[in-house]
Design a protein around this motif. Structure first.
Motif, PDB file in Angstrom:
ATOM      1  N   TYR A 248       6.639  59.004  30.914  1.00 24.40           N
ATOM      2  CA  TYR A 248       7.195  59.219  32.258  1.00 24.40           C
ATOM      3  C   TYR A 248       6.225  60.029  33.116  1.00 24.40           C
ATOM      4  O   TYR A 248       5.965  59.683  34.275  1.00 24.40           O
ATOM      5  CB  TYR A 248       8.530  59.950  32.159  1.00 24.40           C
ATOM      6  N   MET A 249       5.664  61.097  32.562  1.00 21.29           N
ATOM      7  CA  MET A 249       4.737  61.925  33.325  1.00 21.29           C
ATOM      8  C   MET A 249       3.451  61.168  33.659  1.00 21.29           C
ATOM      9  O   MET A 249       2.900  61.308  34.750  1.00 21.29           O
ATOM     10  CB  MET A 249       4.416  63.216  32.557  1.00 21.29           C
ATOM     11  N   LEU A 250       2.991  60.331  32.733  1.00 24.68           N
ATOM     12  CA  LEU A 250       1.799  59.535  33.012  1.00 24.68           C
ATOM     13  C   LEU A 250       2.041  58.585  34.184  1.00 24.68           C
ATOM     14  O   LEU A 250       1.136  58.290  34.956  1.00 24.68           O
ATOM     15  CB  LEU A 250       1.390  58.734  31.774  1.00 24.68           C
ATOM     16  N   GLY A 251       3.282  58.113  34.297  1.00 26.92           N
ATOM     17  CA  GLY A 251       3.631  57.232  35.407  1.00 26.92           C
ATOM     18  C   GLY A 251       3.536  57.906  36.760  1.00 26.92           C
ATOM     19  O   GLY A 251       3.481  57.236  37.797  1.00 26.92           O
ATOM     20  N   GLU A 252       3.505  59.240  36.765  1.00 27.96           N
ATOM     21  CA  GLU A 252       3.392  60.000  38.012  1.00 27.96           C
ATOM     22  C   GLU A 252       1.941  60.250  38.413  1.00 27.96           C
ATOM     23  O   GLU A 252       1.681  60.797  39.482  1.00 27.96           O
ATOM     24  CB  GLU A 252       4.104  61.362  37.858  1.00 27.96           C
TER      25      GLU A 252
ATOM     26  N   LEU B  72      -1.000  72.258  24.675  1.00 38.95           N
ATOM     27  CA  LEU B  72       0.003  72.996  23.909  1.00 38.95           C
ATOM     28  C   LEU B  72       1.389  72.602  24.389  1.00 38.95           C
ATOM     29  O   LEU B  72       1.656  72.561  25.586  1.00 38.95           O
ATOM     30  CB  LEU B  72      -0.194  74.515  24.085  1.00 38.95           C
ATOM     31  N   LYS B  73       2.251  72.292  23.432  1.00 38.64           N
ATOM     32  CA  LYS B  73       3.638  71.972  23.779  1.00 38.64           C
ATOM     33  C   LYS B  73       4.400  73.258  24.063  1.00 38.64           C
ATOM     34  O   LYS B  73       4.178  74.261  23.383  1.00 38.64           O
ATOM     35  CB  LYS B  73       4.301  71.212  22.627  1.00 38.64           C
ATOM     36  N   PRO B  74       5.310  73.261  25.024  1.00 36.54           N
ATOM     37  CA  PRO B  74       5.612  72.179  25.958  1.00 36.54           C
ATOM     38  C   PRO B  74       4.608  72.176  27.113  1.00 36.54           C
ATOM     39  O   PRO B  74       4.239  73.223  27.621  1.00 36.54           O
ATOM     40  CB  PRO B  74       7.012  72.525  26.458  1.00 36.54           C
ATOM     41  N   TYR B  75       4.168  71.008  27.505  1.00 38.41           N
ATOM     42  CA  TYR B  75       3.244  70.871  28.634  1.00 38.41           C
ATOM     43  C   TYR B  75       4.002  70.247  29.799  1.00 38.41           C
ATOM     44  O   TYR B  75       5.113  69.738  29.647  1.00 38.41           O
ATOM     45  CB  TYR B  75       2.034  70.016  28.250  1.00 38.41           C
ATOM     46  N   ASP B  76       3.383  70.292  30.973  1.00 39.01           N
ATOM     47  CA  ASP B  76       4.045  69.730  32.141  1.00 39.01           C
ATOM     48  C   ASP B  76       3.079  68.812  32.891  1.00 39.01           C
ATOM     49  O   ASP B  76       1.948  68.576  32.452  1.00 39.01           O
ATOM     50  CB  ASP B  76       4.571  70.844  33.070  1.00 39.01           C
ATOM     51  N   LEU B  77       3.541  68.298  34.019  1.00 39.09           N
ATOM     52  CA  LEU B  77       2.748  67.335  34.782  1.00 39.09           C
ATOM     53  C   LEU B  77       1.424  67.941  35.245  1.00 39.09           C
ATOM     54  O   LEU B  77       0.384  67.269  35.238  1.00 39.09           O
ATOM     55  CB  LEU B  77       3.552  66.836  35.984  1.00 39.09           C
ATOM     56  N   GLU B  78       1.428  69.201  35.640  1.00 42.82           N
ATOM     57  CA  GLU B  78       0.191  69.848  36.087  1.00 42.82           C
ATOM     58  C   GLU B  78      -0.848  69.889  34.974  1.00 42.82           C
ATOM     59  O   GLU B  78      -2.047  69.728  35.220  1.00 42.82           O
ATOM     60  CB  GLU B  78       0.484  71.258  36.597  1.00 42.82           C
ATOM     61  N   ASP B  79      -0.388  70.117  33.750  1.00 44.06           N
ATOM     62  CA  ASP B  79      -1.309  70.120  32.607  1.00 44.06           C
ATOM     63  C   ASP B  79      -1.962  68.746  32.438  1.00 44.06           C
ATOM     64  O   ASP B  79      -3.171  68.639  32.175  1.00 44.06           O
ATOM     65  CB  ASP B  79      -0.571  70.492  31.323  1.00 44.06           C
ATOM     66  N   LEU B  80      -1.161  67.696  32.590  1.00 51.62           N
ATOM     67  CA  LEU B  80      -1.695  66.341  32.443  1.00 51.62           C
ATOM     68  C   LEU B  80      -2.672  66.008  33.560  1.00 51.62           C
ATOM     69  O   LEU B  80      -3.714  65.387  33.329  1.00 51.62           O
ATOM     70  CB  LEU B  80      -0.551  65.323  32.449  1.00 51.62           C
ATOM     71  N   ILE B  81      -2.329  66.408  34.772  1.00 51.55           N
ATOM     72  CA  ILE B  81      -3.223  66.156  35.903  1.00 51.55           C
ATOM     73  C   ILE B  81      -4.566  66.839  35.677  1.00 51.55           C
ATOM     74  O   ILE B  81      -5.628  66.278  35.968  1.00 51.55           O
ATOM     75  CB  ILE B  81      -2.576  66.635  37.218  1.00 51.55           C
ATOM     76  N   GLU B  82      -4.544  68.038  35.130  1.00 51.03           N
ATOM     77  CA  GLU B  82      -5.794  68.753  34.830  1.00 51.03           C
ATOM     78  C   GLU B  82      -6.628  67.980  33.816  1.00 51.03           C
ATOM     79  O   GLU B  82      -7.855  67.890  33.944  1.00 51.03           O
ATOM     80  CB  GLU B  82      -5.486  70.149  34.290  1.00 51.03           C
ATOM     81  N   VAL B  83      -5.967  67.400  32.801  1.00 46.74           N
ATOM     82  CA  VAL B  83      -6.681  66.598  31.807  1.00 46.74           C
ATOM     83  C   VAL B  83      -7.377  65.411  32.470  1.00 46.74           C
ATOM     84  O   VAL B  83      -8.553  65.131  32.217  1.00 46.74           O
ATOM     85  CB  VAL B  83      -5.716  66.092  30.713  1.00 46.74           C
ATOM     86  N   PHE B  84      -6.644  64.721  33.345  1.00 47.84           N
ATOM     87  CA  PHE B  84      -7.218  63.543  34.003  1.00 47.84           C
ATOM     88  C   PHE B  84      -8.345  63.929  34.953  1.00 47.84           C
ATOM     89  O   PHE B  84      -9.359  63.223  35.039  1.00 47.84           O
ATOM     90  CB  PHE B  84      -6.131  62.761  34.735  1.00 47.84           C
ATOM     91  N   ASP B  85      -8.184  65.030  35.665  1.00 45.78           N
ATOM     92  CA  ASP B  85      -9.251  65.487  36.555  1.00 45.78           C
ATOM     93  C   ASP B  85     -10.511  65.811  35.759  1.00 45.78           C
ATOM     94  O   ASP B  85     -11.634  65.468  36.157  1.00 45.78           O
ATOM     95  CB  ASP B  85      -8.805  66.720  37.343  1.00 45.78           C
TER      96      ASP B  85
END
Length: 242
Positions: free
Chosen positions: A21-25, A103-116
């Motif tokens: 779901y978060m990846l979809g964002e 690290l769990k739990p992660y959120d959307l901002e954490d994922l965005i940082e990974v992609f950046d």
């Protein structure tokens, strides 16, 4: 924007669904598959060839670290993002050349940082590749010297000799000025005079000289002066100025 192909590996379905779901964002993220075991992860990595794999450390058959070891042996070009609740696994992860970990739990901002971080890495790698490919092979009396066009500040003809000036050194080249101009014109080099080529990126100042001519002050350690024939002034200003 480029598409980043993603494979999720986690033995818990709710965790996979939340991550999906978060990846979809995230713009550009494309989920291409999921796996719940280590062996399934290896199989799908081989079949789907993802760019990024989000890999849980704890799996029912293999650990995420073991999966990463197998992928390294197979030399798959996959960047791994480990998912773990314990930061002490990070040390082992990076020993296996992990791209990142969350690290769990992660959120959307954490994922965005990974992609950046991933996209920035791709840009840096592309720049390095282009710099390696675009080396000028300069024949000298002692052999061949390789220079990136960006390293060259200006080139001058002195009698029969052609001298290449970098920021700190001079190199005598066994090329004619015309031959070098043909090689370097696409890299922002400009002919200011029958005996001079300059790299437009390294110009510091344009000074009035006399009879409608100018001198360029270069941004090297010597503040070198390069003459500009009046016939070239208009074209030079059009190329340099906004």
């Amino acid at each position: 924007m480029m598409t980043v192909r993603v494979l999720i590996v986690d033995d818990e379905q709710p965790a996979r669904e939340e991550l999906a779901y978060m990846l979809g964002e995230i713009q550009g993220a494309a989920l291409i598959g999921e796996a719940s075991t280590g062996m399934e992860a290896v199989k799908k990595a081989k079949e789907l060839k993802p760019d990024l794999m989000f890999l849980d450390i704890h799996l029912p058959d293999l650990t995420g670290l073991q999966v990463a070891e197998l992928l390294n042996e197979f030399d798959f070009a996959i960047q791994i993002v480990f998912l773990t609740a314990y930061d002490h696994f990070a040390i082992e992860a990076f020993k296996l050349r992990a791209f990142h970990y969350l690290l769990k739990p992660y959120d959307l901002e954490d994922l965005i940082e990974v992609f950046d971080t991933y996209l920035n890495m791709l840009k840096e790698n592309q720049m390095k590749t282009e710099q390696t490919k675009n080396k000028l092979a300069i024949e000298t009396e002692n052999g061949i010297t390789y220079l990136s066009p960006k390293e060259i500040y200006f080139i001058e003809k002195q009698g029969r000799e052609v001298i290449i000036h970098t920021k700190i050194e001079k190199i005598k080249a066994l090329f004619t000025l015309n031959e070098l101009f043909e090689k370097l014109e696409r890299f922002s080099f400009f002919r200011t005079h029958k005996s001079y080529l300059v790299n437009l990126e390294h110009i510091k100042e344009l000074r009035t000289w006399f009879s409608g001519s100018y001198n360029l002050i270069m941004n090297d350690q010597y503040q070198s002066e390069v003459p500009v024939s009046r016939n070239y002034v208009k074209d030079l200003r059009e190329k340099v100025e906004l």
